[in-house]
Every structure is written in structure tokens, then in C-alpha cells.
Design a protein around this motif. Structure first.
Motif, PDB file in Angstrom:
ATOM      1  N   GLU A 138       0.823  -1.221   0.000  1.00 37.06           N
ATOM      2  CA  GLU A 138       0.000   0.000   0.000  1.00 37.06           C
ATOM      3  C   GLU A 138       0.855   1.267   0.000  1.00 37.06           C
ATOM      4  OE1 GLU A 138      -2.419  -0.567   3.468  1.00 37.06           O
ATOM      5  OE2 GLU A 138      -3.955  -1.678   2.358  1.00 37.06           O
ATOM      6  N   GLY A 139       2.178   1.095  -0.009  1.00 36.64           N
ATOM      7  CA  GLY A 139       3.076   2.247  -0.093  1.00 36.64           C
ATOM      8  C   GLY A 139       3.268   2.984   1.224  1.00 36.64           C
ATOM      9  N   ARG A 140       3.047   2.309   2.346  1.00 36.40           N
ATOM     10  CA  ARG A 140       3.160   3.015   3.622  1.00 36.40           C
ATOM     11  C   ARG A 140       4.592   3.437   3.933  1.00 36.40           C
ATOM     12  NH1 ARG A 140      -0.439   0.696   8.370  1.00 36.40           N
ATOM     13  NH2 ARG A 140       0.235   2.651   9.323  1.00 36.40           N
ATOM     14  N   GLY A 142       6.569   4.200   1.245  1.00 34.71           N
ATOM     15  CA  GLY A 142       6.955   4.813  -0.032  1.00 34.71           C
ATOM     16  C   GLY A 142       7.474   3.754  -0.989  1.00 34.71           C
ATOM     17  N   LYS A 143       8.422   4.146  -1.841  1.00 32.70           N
ATOM     18  CA  LYS A 143       9.024   3.181  -2.773  1.00 32.70           C
ATOM     19  C   LYS A 143      10.109   2.420  -2.023  1.00 32.70           C
ATOM     20  CE  LYS A 143      11.756   3.146  -7.069  1.00 32.70           C
ATOM     21  NZ  LYS A 143      12.633   2.107  -6.572  1.00 32.70           N
ATOM     22  N   ASN A 219      11.998  -4.386  -8.796  1.00 34.78           N
ATOM     23  CA  ASN A 219      11.517  -3.017  -8.585  1.00 34.78           C
ATOM     24  C   ASN A 219      12.649  -2.032  -8.268  1.00 34.78           C
ATOM     25  OD1 ASN A 219      12.190  -3.641  -5.950  1.00 34.78           O
ATOM     26  ND2 ASN A 219      10.081  -3.960  -5.266  1.00 34.78           N
ATOM     27  N   GLY A 260      12.088   2.418   2.820  1.00 36.69           N
ATOM     28  CA  GLY A 260      11.455   3.035   1.657  1.00 36.69           C
ATOM     29  C   GLY A 260      11.736   4.521   1.607  1.00 36.69           C
ATOM     30  N   ASN A 262       9.668   6.914   1.898  1.00 34.59           N
ATOM     31  CA  ASN A 262       8.858   7.699   2.843  1.00 34.59           C
ATOM     32  C   ASN A 262       8.880   7.162   4.266  1.00 34.59           C
ATOM     33  OD1 ASN A 262       8.060   9.466   0.886  1.00 34.59           O
ATOM     34  ND2 ASN A 262       6.194   8.341   0.381  1.00 34.59           N
TER      35      ASN A 262
END
Ligand SMILES: NC(=O)c1ccc[n+]([C@@H]2O[C@H](COP(=O)([O-])OP(=O)(O)OC[C@H]3O[C@@H](n4cnc5c(N)ncnc54)[C@H](O)[C@@H]3O)[C@@H](O)[C@H]2O)c1
Length: 357
Positions: A138-140, A142-143, A219, A260, A262
């Protein structure tokens, strides 16, 4: 189907754990054990179930709806195939096999015969892993850019009294690092290249006692795993995650780090790190605990297997998926042996043989 009859083939350390979970379940019962060791004879007598020295005899004579294979790595392929040939769904302990040809033969046989194979990468049945996977997806954080994993523990000398564990294929890369590789694939994505170093200088057995690898992900993230089974530390999943507290001490220290753009996530302490507002190492970083209920992962795995046997669901990790985890693990062994980087997409020794399987 109720009261599924399950046979356990190989009743050593992990076989006993499966036997215990079967005993605790009200959906299945232990039909028989196959194991040539004298200790298994005593175990079967105590449980009041049939014992077979030879697993083939068990498959020929017992009424069995499902099988759990907990024998040494090199026998998984052959025993798994024998189950599939008889149309019996099978849970094969990890690694699915100790060579890729056997693993892929099992995956292919399972696909053609439509007999399911679940592979015992039990961490996938841990709610903490499920929650972490969702948080990353869910990107919590970030990348995803990096993962750092420690698998550093001390196996007492008695562990190595069992000869197969001292021989190539029985060491900590195939026994322990494979769990980390599967976790990385499950949480972070596919691995496209492998570099590694290993050493057997401390225990001086044929197999490695320590290793490290650097894995490049599709990725763009980069993962590192540090492995040793001769390191006296609490920094390994077995000690820190508390999945089997009867077998291992329990110290919930962070051992798995996912970074990540973020934020960051560490496991098994389930801590999420992030900035409130502007990001930067000069600013205070916040931490919060992700709430996750503890569950018995081996009981979860058995329940899932029973659903697979009943046709209610597909294996969470089937033979094809587990073959890819094995391919990366064997690539680590080879990269450590040669010192060369392995490209998982183009190296025909490790690249996926059959995209349709
Ligand atoms: N998922 C997990 O948490 C986990 C944990 C430990 C081991 N494992 C896996 O389980 C497998 C067994 O590991 P272990 O530590 O329990 O080993 P172990 O040596 O304690 O037990 C293996 C048992 O298999 C029996 N055996 C050997 N050949 C056999 C055959 N042909 N037919 C029937 N029985 C046979 C042996 O007599 C022994 O009792 C390995 O593949 C290992 O990687 C998984």
C-alpha cells in the motif's frame, strides 16, 4: 470432507511439530507415520498409529487423504512425486527439493495431475507477515529501496550429529537462508540478480556455516542477508519472531529491516518509522507499532493445507512458486562458489524453465 486422514513421512524435529498440530486439530487425524528410525517406532507406538519403515509401503497400504513430507531435503522431490502419482495432495517441507530439476518436475507433475502441492514456507501463514506485505504494497513506506536481514544464530554441535546436515544441500543456506529469500520475494518482489560469499572456516564441515548475499529486485530495491549458524546472537527470525517458543528462546528484537523513500518497517517488532511532514535525517523521525494479533503459524499452515485438500483454496505457496525461491537460493550457493554475479532472468541454470507452469 471432515476428518481428513493425514500421513506424516519423516518424524524428526519438524515432523513432530506437524504431528502435534494434527493432534490439536478437530478437522483431521494422523493416519500413519513413515520413518525408518527407531525413535519413530516409539513415537508411533505412543500415538497408536501404524508405522512404516518405507514410505512407499505406507502409500500402498494406508487410507490417506493427504501427506506431509518432513524428510531430509534431497528426498522431497521423489516422495512428493510418489504422492502426486497416487493423487494425494501433499505439504512438502521447505526446500521443495535440493535441486531445481526435481523441484520443477514436482511442479510440472502437480500441474498436469491437478494434485496440489503446498510447500512449508510457514512464515507466509504469519499474520505479521501478512500485515507487513499489505503495508509495503500500500506504499506506507513509499518506494522500497533496501532490505537488510539478519539470520545470525548458534546451532549447538548436537544439531550437526545428523550426517545429512553436514553435507552439501543440508547447510544453513538451504535450511535457513531460504526462509529469508522466500520472505523477500513475498514481501518485496521478484529477485533478478544474486551476488554472494560463503565460508565454512568456523565449523569446517563440507557445508557453509556463514554467508552473505546481495539481491537485486525487479523493482530496483536491493536486499542484503547476513547468515551464520555459528553466531551467538538473538538476531534471527526464529528467536525474535516467537513462532516456535518450545524450540527456540524468544527475544523480540528487530532483525528484518525494510527501507522506503517515505519510511521504514522493522520486524518482528512491527515498527513503522516515518516523518511527520518534511522528510530529512535532520528532522525527528516518528515510530509507531503496527497492531497484529499473534497466531500459531503452524496451525494456520495446517488449516490452510486442509482447505487446499478440500479444494476450497489454492496453495499459498505452490510447487512452482517454491521452485523460484529454491532457484534464488541455489543461485546464492553458486554465486558464493564462483564469486560471480548471477542474472536470474538470463542464466539458464536458474531462470524459470516453464512460464506456464
Ligand atoms: N518449516 C520449518 O520451520 C522447518 C523447520 C525444520 C526443518 N524443516 C525442514 O524439514 C525437513 C526435515 O528437517 P528436520 O530438522 O525435521 O530433520 P530431522 O533429521 O530431524 O528429521 C528427518 C526425519 O526423516 C526421517 N527420514 C529420512 N529419510 C526418510 C525416508 N526416505 N522416508 C521416511 N523418513 C525418512 C529420518 O529418520 C528423520 O526422523 C528438512 O527439509 C528441513 O528443511 C522445516
Amino acid at each position: 470432507m471432515s476428518d481428513i486422514n493425514i500421513a506424516v513421512i519423516g518424524a524428526g524435529v519438524i515432523g513432530k511439530r506437524h504431528v502435534q498440530e494434527i493432534a490439536n486439530s478437530d478437522q483431521c487425524k494422523l493416519a500413519a507415520i513413515a520413518d525408518p528410525s527407531p525413535e519413530a517406532g516409539q513415537q508411533a507406538a505412543a500415538l497408536g498409529v501404524a508405522l512404516h519403515q518405507d514410505y512407499r509401503k505406507l502409500l500402498e497400504t494406508e487410507r490417506v487423504d493427504a501427506v506431509i513430507v518432513c524428510t531430509p531435503n534431497s528426498t522431497h522431490g521423489e516422495i512428493g512425486l510418489a504422492c502426486i502419482e497416487r493423487g494425494i495432495p501433499v505439504l512438502v517441507e521447505k526446500p521443495i527439493a535440493d535441486d531445481l530439476a526435481s523441484a520443477r518436475a514436482l511442479a510440472e507433475a502437480s500441474r498436469i495431475a491437478r494434485v496440489p502441492v503446498l510447500v512449508g514456507h510457514h512464515r507466509r501463514h504469519n499474520p505479521m507477515v501478512r500485515t507487513a506485505r499489505k503495508a509495503i504494497a500500500e506504499g506506507r513506506i513509499g518506494k522500497l529501496v533496501a532490505a537488510n536481514i539478519m539470520c545470525l544464530h548458534y546451532k549447538p554441535e548436537a544439531y550437526y550429529a545428523v550426517p545429512w546436515r553436514r553435507r552439501i544441500g543440508g547447510g544453513p543456506i538451504l535450511i535457513n537462508m531460504i526462509h529469508e529469500i522466500d520472505l523477500i520475494r513475498h514481501l518485496c518482489g521478484e529477485i533478478i540478480s544474486v551476488q554472494a560469499v560463503s565460508s565454512n572456516r568456523t565449523r569446517a564441515y563440507e557445508v557453509e556455516d556463514s554467508a552473505a548475499c546481495t539481491l537485486e529486485l525487479e523493482n530496483g530495491a536491493i536486499a542484503n542477508i547476513s547468515l551464520s549458524d555459528t553466531a551467538a546472537t538473538p538476531w534471527s527470525w526464529d528467536t525474535a519472531a516467537g513462532e516456535d517458543r518450545a524450540l527456540f528462546d524468544y527475544r523480540p528484537v528487530p532483525t528484518h529491516f525494510f527501507a522506503g523513500t517515505n519510511g521504514a518497517l522493522s520486524l518482528p517488532d512491527k515498527t513503522l518509522w516515518s516523518y511527520d511532514g518534511e522528510k530529512g535525517r535532520h528532522r525527528p523521525i516518528q515510530d509507531e507499532r503496527i497492531p497484529v494479533e499473534e497466531e500459531n503459524v503452524y496451525a494456520n499452515q495446517l488449516r490452510h493445507f486442509l482447505d487446499v485438500v478440500n479444494g476450497a483454496t489454492e496453495p499459498l505457496i505452490d510447487a512452482h512458486d517454491a521452485s523460484q525461491t529454491l532457484a534464488v537460493t541455489l543461485a546464492v550457493v553458486e554465486a558464493a562458489r564462483t564469486g560471480l554475479k548471477i542474472d536470474m532472468r538470463t542464466d539458464t541454470r536458474f531462470s524459470r524453465g516453464d512460464a506456464t507452469a
